[in-house]
Design a protein around this motif. Sequence first.
Motif, PDB file in Angstrom:
ATOM      1  N   ILE A 216     -71.248  -3.553  -4.390  1.00  0.00           N
ATOM      2  CA  ILE A 216     -72.458  -3.925  -4.060  1.00  0.00           C
ATOM      3  C   ILE A 216     -73.536  -4.130  -5.207  1.00  0.00           C
ATOM      4  CG2 ILE A 216     -73.874  -1.954  -3.489  1.00  0.00           C
ATOM      5  CD1 ILE A 216     -74.432  -3.619  -0.707  1.00  0.00           C
ATOM      6  N   ILE A 217     -73.288  -3.425  -6.177  1.00  0.00           N
ATOM      7  CA  ILE A 217     -74.127  -3.571  -7.076  1.00  0.00           C
ATOM      8  C   ILE A 217     -73.668  -4.139  -8.597  1.00  0.00           C
ATOM      9  CG2 ILE A 217     -76.058  -1.968  -6.335  1.00  0.00           C
ATOM     10  CD1 ILE A 217     -75.036   0.132  -8.546  1.00  0.00           C
ATOM     11  N   VAL A 218     -72.638  -4.522  -8.693  1.00  0.00           N
ATOM     12  CA  VAL A 218     -71.972  -4.927  -9.822  1.00  0.00           C
ATOM     13  C   VAL A 218     -72.331  -6.012 -10.525  1.00  0.00           C
ATOM     14  CG1 VAL A 218     -69.602  -3.831  -9.474  1.00  0.00           C
ATOM     15  CG2 VAL A 218     -69.991  -6.295  -8.787  1.00  0.00           C
TER      16      VAL A 218
ATOM     17  N   VAL B 290     -81.023  -4.281   0.537  1.00  0.00           N
ATOM     18  CA  VAL B 290     -82.115  -5.282   0.351  1.00  0.00           C
ATOM     19  C   VAL B 290     -82.754  -5.759  -0.916  1.00  0.00           C
ATOM     20  CG1 VAL B 290     -84.375  -6.049   1.099  1.00  0.00           C
ATOM     21  CG2 VAL B 290     -82.802  -4.975   2.745  1.00  0.00           C
ATOM     22  N   LYS B 291     -82.980  -4.627  -1.777  1.00  0.00           N
ATOM     23  CA  LYS B 291     -83.207  -4.446  -3.195  1.00  0.00           C
ATOM     24  C   LYS B 291     -82.445  -5.318  -4.212  1.00  0.00           C
ATOM     25  CE  LYS B 291     -84.187  -1.480  -7.108  1.00  0.00           C
ATOM     26  NZ  LYS B 291     -84.163  -0.201  -7.465  1.00  0.00           N
ATOM     27  N   CYS B 292     -81.034  -4.910  -3.970  1.00  0.00           N
ATOM     28  CA  CYS B 292     -80.053  -5.642  -4.681  1.00  0.00           C
ATOM     29  C   CYS B 292     -80.083  -7.097  -4.354  1.00  0.00           C
ATOM     30  CB  CYS B 292     -78.695  -5.056  -4.258  1.00  0.00           C
ATOM     31  SG  CYS B 292     -77.367  -5.662  -4.900  1.00  0.00           S
ATOM     32  N   VAL B 293     -79.921  -7.537  -3.125  1.00  0.00           N
ATOM     33  CA  VAL B 293     -79.966  -9.003  -2.803  1.00  0.00           C
ATOM     34  C   VAL B 293     -81.235  -9.415  -3.104  1.00  0.00           C
ATOM     35  CG1 VAL B 293     -80.084 -10.658  -0.859  1.00  0.00           C
ATOM     36  CG2 VAL B 293     -78.642  -8.614  -0.721  1.00  0.00           C
ATOM     37  N   ALA B 294     -82.405  -9.094  -3.294  1.00  0.00           N
ATOM     38  CA  ALA B 294     -83.581  -9.708  -3.866  1.00  0.00           C
ATOM     39  C   ALA B 294     -83.346  -9.801  -5.328  1.00  0.00           C
ATOM     40  CB  ALA B 294     -84.812  -8.804  -3.491  1.00  0.00           C
ATOM     41  N   GLU B 295     -82.938  -8.962  -6.017  1.00  0.00           N
ATOM     42  CA  GLU B 295     -82.693  -8.960  -7.549  1.00  0.00           C
ATOM     43  C   GLU B 295     -81.738 -10.150  -7.750  1.00  0.00           C
ATOM     44  OE1 GLU B 295     -81.396  -4.995  -8.535  1.00  0.00           O
ATOM     45  OE2 GLU B 295     -83.626  -4.257  -8.444  1.00  0.00           O
TER      46      GLU B 295
ATOM     47  N   ILE C 178     -71.417 -11.239  -1.093  1.00  0.00           N
ATOM     48  CA  ILE C 178     -71.386 -11.308   0.623  1.00  0.00           C
ATOM     49  C   ILE C 178     -72.323 -10.652   1.357  1.00  0.00           C
ATOM     50  CG2 ILE C 178     -69.818 -11.128   2.640  1.00  0.00           C
ATOM     51  CD1 ILE C 178     -67.355 -11.296   0.325  1.00  0.00           C
ATOM     52  N   THR C 179     -73.319 -11.500   1.909  1.00  0.00           N
ATOM     53  CA  THR C 179     -74.367 -11.127   2.709  1.00  0.00           C
ATOM     54  C   THR C 179     -74.064 -10.481   3.977  1.00  0.00           C
ATOM     55  OG1 THR C 179     -75.218 -13.162   3.220  1.00  0.00           O
ATOM     56  CG2 THR C 179     -75.877 -12.328   1.226  1.00  0.00           C
ATOM     57  N   ILE C 180     -74.941  -9.764   4.606  1.00  0.00           N
ATOM     58  CA  ILE C 180     -74.898  -9.194   6.145  1.00  0.00           C
ATOM     59  C   ILE C 180     -76.325  -8.960   6.598  1.00  0.00           C
ATOM     60  CG2 ILE C 180     -74.524  -6.787   5.283  1.00  0.00           C
ATOM     61  CD1 ILE C 180     -72.280  -6.403   7.733  1.00  0.00           C
ATOM     62  N   ASP C 181     -76.325  -9.203   7.856  1.00  0.00           N
ATOM     63  CA  ASP C 181     -77.590  -8.898   8.449  1.00  0.00           C
ATOM     64  C   ASP C 181     -77.525  -7.440   8.931  1.00  0.00           C
ATOM     65  OD1 ASP C 181     -78.584 -11.252   8.774  1.00  0.00           O
ATOM     66  OD2 ASP C 181     -77.636 -11.731  10.695  1.00  0.00           O
TER      67      ASP C 181
END
Length: 116
Positions: free
Chosen positions: A16-18, A73-78, A34-37
Amino acid sequence: VVEKLHTTPILIIEGIIVLNDPIILKMSDLKYFITIDKDVCWNRRKNRVWDPEGSCWEESPGYFESIAWPEYVKCVAELKDLESDNIKFLDSNQTSIEENFTTILTDILNILKLSS
């Protein structure tokens, strides 16, 4: 291209954070997230069998809400702030694992065609 696929070393790094690691990000030719709700993620996690043999960590109550989801959420935003790094976001709410695999494999094959 199929022969080249058999002879070209391909490394797939999953996590998730690679892509938040600048070294891994720079070294990666193709990048996917790969995103998810939240509801879908929670439903999958609460039904997961963490350790069928009972010898390992099990998620404690509240972990998802207080740690796992906020970090996601933080990871996706970054990653979305890194628009210039060509990260392809695949929506797991709209596509199956098989569809995502096909997308990624097609991109790999296209890269191999271009390098021929």
